[in-house]
Design an enzyme around this catalytic site. Sequence first.
Site, short mmCIF file in Angstrom:
data_model
loop_
_atom_site.label_atom_id
_atom_site.label_comp_id
_atom_site.label_asym_id
_atom_site.label_seq_id
_atom_site.Cartn_x
_atom_site.Cartn_y
_atom_site.Cartn_z
N LYS A 144 -16.66 -6.32 6.21
CA LYS A 144 -15.66 -7.30 6.09
C LYS A 144 -15.18 -7.57 7.84
CE LYS A 144 -12.95 -6.86 1.93
NZ LYS A 144 -11.73 -6.44 1.70
N SER B 228 -3.42 -7.70 2.49
CA SER B 228 -3.65 -7.56 4.07
C SER B 228 -4.11 -9.10 4.53
CB SER B 228 -4.63 -6.30 4.23
OG SER B 228 -4.05 -5.33 4.03
N HIS C 79 0.72 -1.24 -0.13
CA HIS C 79 0.07 -0.07 -0.08
C HIS C 79 0.77 1.13 -0.05
CE1 HIS C 79 -3.25 -2.63 2.29
NE2 HIS C 79 -3.35 -2.52 0.94
N ARG D 100 -2.13 -5.92 -8.64
CA ARG D 100 -0.94 -6.65 -8.31
C ARG D 100 -0.60 -7.56 -9.34
NH1 ARG D 100 -3.40 -7.68 -2.59
NH2 ARG D 100 -5.09 -7.82 -4.13
O1 PNS Z 1 -8.90 -2.86 0.34
P1 PNS Z 1 -10.01 -2.92 -0.31
O2 PNS Z 1 -11.00 -3.83 0.47
O3 PNS Z 1 -9.86 -3.78 -1.66
O4 PNS Z 1 -10.99 -1.72 -0.37
C1 PNS Z 1 -12.28 -1.66 -1.26
C2 PNS Z 1 -12.73 -0.25 -1.14
C3 PNS Z 1 -13.02 0.19 0.16
C4 PNS Z 1 -11.96 0.69 -2.07
C5 PNS Z 1 -14.01 -0.50 -1.78
O5 PNS Z 1 -14.96 -1.57 -1.37
C6 PNS Z 1 -14.94 0.68 -1.74
O6 PNS Z 1 -14.68 1.68 -2.64
N1 PNS Z 1 -15.97 0.89 -0.99
C7 PNS Z 1 -16.75 1.78 -0.94
C8 PNS Z 1 -18.32 1.49 -1.27
C9 PNS Z 1 -18.61 1.81 -2.75
O7 PNS Z 1 -18.22 2.87 -3.07
N2 PNS Z 1 -18.82 0.86 -3.53
C10 PNS Z 1 -19.05 0.89 -4.77
C11 PNS Z 1 -17.94 0.53 -5.65
S1 PNS Z 1 -18.25 0.34 -7.32
#
Ligand code: PNS
Length: 165
Positions: free
Chosen positions: A41, A127, A17, A90
């Site tokens: 989660k 993570s 990150h 990745r």
């Molecule tokens: O580290 P992660 O778990 O891959 O992060 C995912 C995250 C938090 C970036 C993603 O789940 C997110 O943007 N969540 C906010 C809710 C949202 O906007 N959902 C629509 C996505 S198209």
Amino acid sequence: MRRAVCPGSFDPVTNGHIDIVSRASNLFDEVVVAIGVNASKNRLFTAEERMEMLRESVAGFDNVTVDGFTGLLTTFCAERGIHAIVKGLRAVSDFDYELQMAQMNASLTDVETVFVPTSPEYSFLASSLVKEVATFGGDVSALVPAHVNERLRARVAERRAQGGS
Ligand code: PNS
């Protein structure tokens, strides 16, 4: 002012990150690292703990701040005048889901997603795997900042004492 957001769960922040945040900080005037605090989660760390670890991890970058958001990432972007989302890729396996999210986010508001290829040394890093390895007593000191490693060890010890795995 070119502003970008680096969103994620950061449970916990890893060296991978930090690599992406560091590269975003070279590309944009301001970068907000935004922790999604949606309760979807199973987290090892609270939002506040994740925020503290991130703040310590990015303290060396002058143009990077840390914040949390609930709800949609695009709402957070619109409220902050942010038009770019930076995501690390990745491997090809990340691409399908990230492309879908990028297209959905672009359809919701005026925001572009910028994909940054993860540095090869971090291509396996996630993570979720860091947590799993740490939970079973493995050494993750090369994968996370030292202060995160300490917190991981403490949390794993706490969970063990409570009778968890
Ligand atoms: O580290 P992660 O778990 O891959 O992060 C995912 C995250 C938090 C970036 C993603 O789940 C997110 O943007 N969540 C906010 C809710 C949202 O906007 N959902 C629509 C996505 S198209």
